[in-house]
Structures are given as structure tokens and as C-alpha cells.
Enzyme design. Structure first.
Site, PDB file in Angstrom:
ATOM      1  CG  ASP A 311       1.789  -4.347  -3.142  1.00 22.74           C
ATOM      2  OD1 ASP A 311       2.374  -4.016  -2.090  1.00 22.74           O
ATOM      3  OD2 ASP A 311       2.296  -4.176  -4.266  1.00 22.74           O
ATOM      4  CG  ASP A 312       3.007  -5.127   2.703  1.00 23.79           C
ATOM      5  OD1 ASP A 312       2.867  -6.209   3.291  1.00 23.79           O
ATOM      6  OD2 ASP A 312       3.779  -4.224   3.099  1.00 23.79           O
ATOM      7  CE  LYS A 396       5.650  -3.910  -5.164  1.00 21.68           C
ATOM      8  NZ  LYS A 396       4.509  -2.982  -5.261  1.00 21.68           N
ATOM      9  CG  ASP A 398       8.892  -3.503  -1.293  1.00 16.40           C
ATOM     10  OD1 ASP A 398       9.961  -2.890  -1.417  1.00 16.40           O
ATOM     11  OD2 ASP A 398       7.800  -2.942  -1.083  1.00 16.40           O
ATOM     12  NE  ARG A 457       8.646   0.898  -7.805  1.00 13.69           N
ATOM     13  CZ  ARG A 457       8.017   0.883  -6.631  1.00 13.69           C
ATOM     14  NH1 ARG A 457       7.112  -0.041  -6.363  1.00 13.69           N
ATOM     15  NH2 ARG A 457       8.264   1.804  -5.737  1.00 13.69           N
ATOM     16  CG  ASP A 461       6.168   3.571  -3.218  1.00  4.45           C
ATOM     17  OD1 ASP A 461       7.170   2.917  -3.571  1.00  4.45           O
ATOM     18  OD2 ASP A 461       5.398   3.193  -2.319  1.00  4.45           O
TER      19      ASP A 461
HETATM   20  C1  GAL Z   1       6.644  -0.073  -0.994  1.00  4.50           C
HETATM   21  C2  GAL Z   1       6.478  -0.375  -2.466  1.00  4.50           C
HETATM   22  C3  GAL Z   1       5.023  -0.207  -2.814  1.00  4.50           C
HETATM   23  C4  GAL Z   1       4.195  -1.163  -1.976  1.00  4.50           C
HETATM   24  C5  GAL Z   1       4.492  -0.969  -0.482  1.00  4.50           C
HETATM   25  C6  GAL Z   1       3.843  -2.035   0.367  1.00  4.50           C
HETATM   26  O1  GAL Z   1       7.971  -0.220  -0.638  1.00  4.50           O
HETATM   27  O2  GAL Z   1       7.286   0.474  -3.222  1.00  4.50           O
HETATM   28  O3  GAL Z   1       4.808  -0.425  -4.188  1.00  4.50           O
HETATM   29  O4  GAL Z   1       4.477  -2.476  -2.364  1.00  4.50           O
HETATM   30  O5  GAL Z   1       5.872  -0.989  -0.237  1.00  4.50           O
HETATM   31  O6  GAL Z   1       4.102  -1.872   1.719  1.00  4.50           O
END
Ligand code: GAL
Length: 646
Positions: A311-312, A396, A398, A457, A461
Site C-alpha cells: 500500500d502507501d 490501488k 487512491d 472502494r 476506511d
Molecule cells: C486511504 C485509503 C487506505 C490507505 C491509505 C494510505 O485513503 O483508504 O486504504 O490506502 O489511504 O495512505
């Protein structure tokens, strides 16, 4: 004066010793959907006020709210005034207050809205051992549900009421252990674009070594018999019906498999792991490798789990104090760089692939990701190229800082960045699953597929609480019409196992039954299933939730029909979906605080005549029944059955 002292003398005589204001209880035990409980104030810290009437004492909470109170049969009664607090202004909060005593509803307020006069509660509690004070969120979600228990008190005959933790049942492992004979698992269909590398592994449980054969594969596709790995490229579009066979020393098993060379990928919802719900910003190369390794060594990969998604926080973070995150965000030619926690993405992808798994990562269409790292704005093609060069199979994407770029919140602006990245992904010679993340804005389910998303999504979260998980999961009804092979609704990642958004981790706060509900519901919803826990800390119960092939078969059913709610009454719900073989998967849920009988009515499910009922969690045939199926479901629990015509 005389009256009140007489009353207190009388109270002493009959044993009524004391009134306990609700605010005197340990409110850290109160669960609520937003904020924290406030004593003698509303949830936002204002004087308690309902429809213009102020109250000096009480508790301000927020739906969905729950407090368990032990009374030990020593209480006389509960009293309060209830309603939605005026602090929500013109916004409409819709709530229902309930008082439950030893599993029975003692009082319900009916639905109360912003501006409704405070309603009086007076409930006799004689003989009650445990009382639950509940505020449910009505049917319109929990927004603005600021709920007041004003002048709330428990009148005791003797002793003191005590706020207690809701019960946490023993974990009951229902999934049977796989036997020694081969049993083929995982998706029964896989889609790949013409000329793009095929990356799919046939999987089976049973004693190893296992050998795989597959008849009917087109020229260009190659199978490694020892690993089950399917690779190669096929340039002509077409659908190939194959038979896959797994053989070990104990026997063999065969089943049909379809390889579809065409424009669609992600023909079944992605199954895998994502780093965010456990490590968040604490993710690094070693943790991702450990997760991939654990995916294999835990046996999960043999049940079809195949994605390892970063992820991030893998990119450079402009302005960061942390030396590990500093550097040039991009090469002079514009290609994006990793931070020092990810020294070699190409090698990492190759390692993930060598384990028979697929690799995923994350970016944002804005200049920065949600956590403030470099993102793809104005470098979309370069980023797609870079991800493909590294070997990624999933991205992903975002929204985050694209909020500062979008001109307004029109549909066109909401869709634009996703169309741009779609076009960039279409130019690379690799299949990359495109996962939209923008929390459901603009009813993304209505257009996520049109902009080329493989999943999107539908919510904000998730966190590992009942309110969050159930609030999200049970709100998915109606979205089912937009899902199908290649394009799925995504109510966010799983919160079972050891989670925590790094660096400190904790076992999920969901009870075992709530976790069964989570996996049951997400499987029915054909949601991507992305495990959000530390894969190196999988316990037996968590593994049992994730390795039930009959439950996973519901998630991965090739028909790809997402479940809809067919029945809801109070806390009880029944959801169902059609499966490819003509059978029906039915989830029976109890969102309430006490065990209850839940009934699936066959007429409502469109099923006539006798039905064989199979319990999918225990993998046992239960009975052949007609008309309806009823079963006991514990607090916050679920059952998942399959109905087959007889
Ligand atoms: C949110 C996202 C999370 C995660 C996060 C990372 O916006 O909904 O699932 O990816 O950012 O910073």
C-alpha cells in the site's frame, strides 16, 4: 421536604438504597460509532439539549452505541429522557434507543429524529442480571446520530451497577482440516489479455508433492507440473475450457477450469494481502517478503490466495525528516523512485512471482498520496511503465490529494483521473488489476466499470470494530447490480488477525463471531478479499477463517453475482446470491446483542421444492427441507449455507 425524607426512609425500609447516574459508570466500556461518550454533555461537548429542552445530567453518545451493565438482580428500575441532541442543527439524525434485560427487549423508543421531543423511559429491572443500553442508527446510516441518555439513572435496591465489557466468546474453529487427498482450490476461471503474460497458479490441498496436468490449454500457455504455475502468452482471443487434474500419492482430483483470453481481467474478486491495515507507514521490503513467505508457508496460497500488495509509503516523501524516505522523487527522465525501505522493487516483484504469487502496489492521481508521498499526477504514463517494468500486477489508485486538483465534484471531474490512468495502463504490455479508491464518491459503483476499474472502494476506511465492519458490510445492499466478473464493489480490506496500522499491532478487536460475520459477508458480497494482518502471526482461528474452501468458493464463484439482502427485520438479516451451478449461497446474520433464531424463507429466495442445506463453515450437509430453514445465530454471528434443489 417532609415528602422526600419520608421517601428516603421508605426506600431504606424496602431496601432501595441508591440511584446511580448513568454518567457515574465506567463509560470506557461504552462502544459507539463516532467520538467518545461525554458525561453531562452531548457527544460534541455541549449542554445536553433535546428539542430545545436542556438537561443538566446524562450521557451524550453517538449511534451505534452500546453499553453492557451488570445489575446482579439488584436493580429496581432505569429512568431517562432520550432523543437526538440539538447540536446537529438542521441535519437529520435518526436513532432508536433500546433497553434490553437478559436478552429481552424491555423498552424501545421507536425511531426518533432531530427535533423530536425527548421521550421518557421508565423500565422495571427487578430480577435482571444484565442490562444493555443500545442506540441503533436507524436505516439511514449513522451520520448526525448524536444521541442523549438525559437524566439517565439506575435505581438500585442495593449495591452498584457496573459497566462491563461485552462478552467475547471462545473462538470456535469450524473449518475442517484439509485431508491428504488432492482437492483443487482457488478460482475456476482466469482472464488474461491477448499477448500479455499469463500469471496464474493452480492450487490444491493435500499431501505434497502434488502434480498438476491440464488438458485443453491453448498453444502458448505452459504449465509447470510440479508447481501448478501457468505461464506463457496467447495472442488469439478465445475461451478455453480445460480440465485440471491434481495428483499425489493419495489419489487424484479433477475439475473444469476456463482460461479466457480477452479484454477482461479479474474475472473473480482478487484474493490476497495488503500491507496497510497492519503496517501502514511502517512497511518495508523485508515485511513484504515475510508476508509473501508466510502466504506460502501458512498454506494460504494453496487455497488460492495469490496477491501480495504494497500500500502507501514505498515512494519518496518530500520534506520528510526521515533519512530513509528522502531522495529524488523521480529520475531526470521522470521515472518514479522508491524510498530506501524498498531498495529494489524489480527484485521484490521477481521474488513474489517466484513464490507463485502476484505483486501489487499503490499510488494516487494527485501530486501526493494520502500519507504525503510522491504520487502520479502528470506522470501517469511514466508510472504505469515503471510499475510494469518492475513487474507489478495490481495497482490501488487512491484519490487523496487529487481533491486539490479537481475543479469541482462533478462526475466528470471525479472520473477524469481514473480515465487517465486507465489509458496509461492500457499502453503497457502487462495485465495490471486497476483498483479504484475514492471512498464511494459520486456513487462510484455506478461508473467504476465504465472508467475501466476492476474494483472500486465503496466506503471510507474500515477499522477492526463491530460498528465499522458491520456498518460498512451491511450497507452494501443495492450495489450488487453493478458488480460482475472483472468489476467488483470493494467495501475495504479484511480486519481479522493481528492488525494495527503499524508499528504497534494488536489482535483484531472483532470477536470470533464478528470475524465469521466479516468473512461470510465479504464472501457473499464478492468483495476483493485482501487480508490486512501481519501474516507472520496467523493463529489457528484466523487461518480457519481464511482457508475454508467452500466459503472461498462462494467468493470466487465464476458467475460473479454479488449477494443482495432478501430479508431484514430488526437485527436479523438474510443475504443471498446465485451460484454458477444453480445452487444458492445464503448468509443468515444476527446483528443483535442476544442469540436469536434466524429464518431463510425459501419463497423469498425464489426456491421451490425441497432443498438440500449444506453448512459451508463446517462443510456438513444439514438436512433436506422445504419452505424455510431456521438456525440459531449467536450475538453478532453468522451462518453460511448453500441450498441445492432436490
Ligand atoms: C486511504 C485509503 C487506505 C490507505 C491509505 C494510505 O485513503 O483508504 O486504504 O490506502 O489511504 O495512505
Amino acid at each position: 421536604m417532609f415528602g422526600s425524607s419520608l421517601l428516603s426512609m421508605l426506600c431504606t425500609f424496602v431496601g432501595v438504597s441508591e440511584e446511580s447516574p448513568l454518567g457515574s459508570l465506567d463509560l470506557s466500556k461504552m462502544r459507539q460509532g463516532w467520538g467518545t461518550p461525554h458525561v453531562d454533555q452531548s457527544v460534541e461537548g455541549h449542554p445536553l439539549t433535546i428539542a430545545g429542552r436542556a438537561f443538566a445530567t446524562g450521557v451524550g453518545t453517538h449511534a451505534a452505541s452500546m453499553l453492557w451493565v451488570s445489575l446482579d438482580e439488584k436493580a429496581e428500575r432505569f429512568e431517562a429522557w432520550v432523543g437526538v441532541d440539538d447540536e446537529v442543527g438542521k441535519s437529520t439524525g435518526t436513532v432508536e434507543f433500546r433497553v434490553i434485560g437478559d436478552g429481552k427487549d424491555l423498552w424501545r423508543s421507536g425511531v426518533l429524529k432531530t427535533g423530536d421531543a425527548a421521550k421518557r423511559v421508565e423500565v422495571a429491572l427487578r430480577g435482571v442480571k444484565t442490562m444493555i443500553l443500545l442506540v441503533s442508527a436507524g436505516t439511514d446510516g449513522q451520520d448526525y446520530d448524536h444521541a442523549d441518555w438525559a437524566e439517565a439513572k439506575i435505581v438500585m435496591q442495593s449495591g452498584k451497577p457496573e459497566a462491563i465489557e461485552p462478552p467475547r466468546e471462545e473462538a470456535d474453529v469450524r473449518t475442517p482440516k484439509p485431508g491428504p487427498k488432492p482437492r483443487i482450490t482457488g478460482p475456476k476461471v482466469f482472464g488474461v489479455r491477448p499477448g500479455h503474460p499469463i500469471l496464474f497458479r493452480f492450487t490444491a490441498t493435500g499431501t505434497k508433492p502434488m502434480r498438476f496436468e491440464c488438458t485443453g490449454l491453448p498453444p502458448g500457455a505452459a504449465l509447470d507440473a510440479a508447481t501448478g504455475q501457468l505461464s506463457g502468452k496467447v495472442s488469439a482471443p478465445g475461451e478455453h475450457r480445460c480440465t485440471v487434474t491434481a495428483t499425489n500419492a493419495e489419489g487424484k482430483a479433477s475439475r473444469e477450469f476456463r482460461l479466457v483470453i480477452g479484454s477482461k481481467i479479474a474475472l473473480t474478486p482478487p484474493l490476497g494481502w495488503n500491507s496497510w491495515n497492519c503496517f501502514a507507514a511502517d512497511v518495508d521490503d523485508a515485511k513484504v517478503r515475510a508476508a509473501a513467505q508466510a502466504m506460502v508457508s501458512s498454506g494460504l496460497a494453496d487455497h488460492g490466495w495469490s496477491n501480495i500488495n504494497i500500500d502507501d509509503c514505498w515512494e519518496i516523501k518530500p520534506g520528510s525528516d526521515d533519512a530513509m524516505l528522502q531522495g529524488e522523487p523521480r529520475d531526470p527522465d521522470g521515472m518514479i523512485n522508491t524510498n530506501k525501505k524498498f531498495p529494489d522493487m524489480k527484485a521484490l516483484c521477481a521474488h513474489i512471482h517466484s513464490l507463485g504469487l502476484r505483486a501489487g502496489l499503490y499510488s494516487s492521481p494527485g501530486p501526493l498520496t494520502c500519507a504525503g508521498f510522491t504520487a502520479s499526477y502528470q506522470f501517469e504514463e511514466k508510472d504505469a511503465q515503471r510499475w510494469a517494468q518492475w513487474g507489478f500486477d495490481y495497482v490501488k489508485y487512491d484519490w487523496c490529494s487529487y481533491g486539490d486538483i479537481a475543479k469541482d465534484d462533478s462526475l466528470e471531474e471525479l472520473q477524469k483521473p481514473y480515465r487517465v490512468m486507465r489509458a496509461a495502463l492500457d499502453k503497457v504490455d502487462r495485465d495490471i488489476v486497476f483498483s479504484l479508491c475514492q471512498y464511494g464518491m459520486g456513487k462510484v459503483w455506478e461508473w467504476g466499470a465504465d472508467v475501466g476499474g476492476n474494483c472500486w472502494r465503496t466506503t471510507g476506511d474500515i477499522v477492526d470494530t463491530w460498528d465499522s465492519m458491520a456498518g460498512i458490510g451491511f450497507a452494501q445492499n443495492g450495489h450488487e447490480v453493478h458488480a460482475g466478473p472483472g468489476h467488483w464493489n470493494d467495501p475495504d480490506m479484511l480486519v481479522v488477525g493481528v492488525v494495527g496500522w503499524g508499528p504497534a499491532l494488536h489482535p483484531t478487536r472483532l470477536t470470533p463471531n464478528e470475524q465469521v460475520t466479516h468473512i461470510t459477508l465479504w464472501s457473499l458480497l464478492s468483495s476483493p478479499l485482501l487480508i490486512g494482518c501481519d501474516m507472520t502471526k496467523l493463529d489457528e482461528f484466523t487461518l480457519s477463517l481464511l482457508t475454508n474452501d467452500e466459503v472461498l468458493d462462494v467468493s470466487q464463484d465464476p458467475l460473479g453475482k454479488q449477494a443482495a439482502r432478501v430479508f431484514a427485520e430488526g437485527d436479523l438479516e438474510v443475504w443471498a446470491r446465485d451460484l454458477e451451478d444453480g445452487s444458492k449461497a445464503v448468509g443468515l446474520f444476527n446483528r443483535g446483542e442476544m442469540e436469536a433464531d434466524v429464518t431463510a424463507d425459501f419463497a423469498a429466495l425464489g426456491r421451490r421444492g425441497p432443498q438440500a442445506v449444506r453448512d459451508l463453515w463446517s462443510q456438513k450437509d444439514l438436512a433436506v427441507v422445504e419452505g424455510k430453514f431456521t438456525t440459531k445465530i449467536p450475538r453478532h454471528g453468522a451462518a453460511l449455507v448453500r441450498l441445492t434443489r432436490r
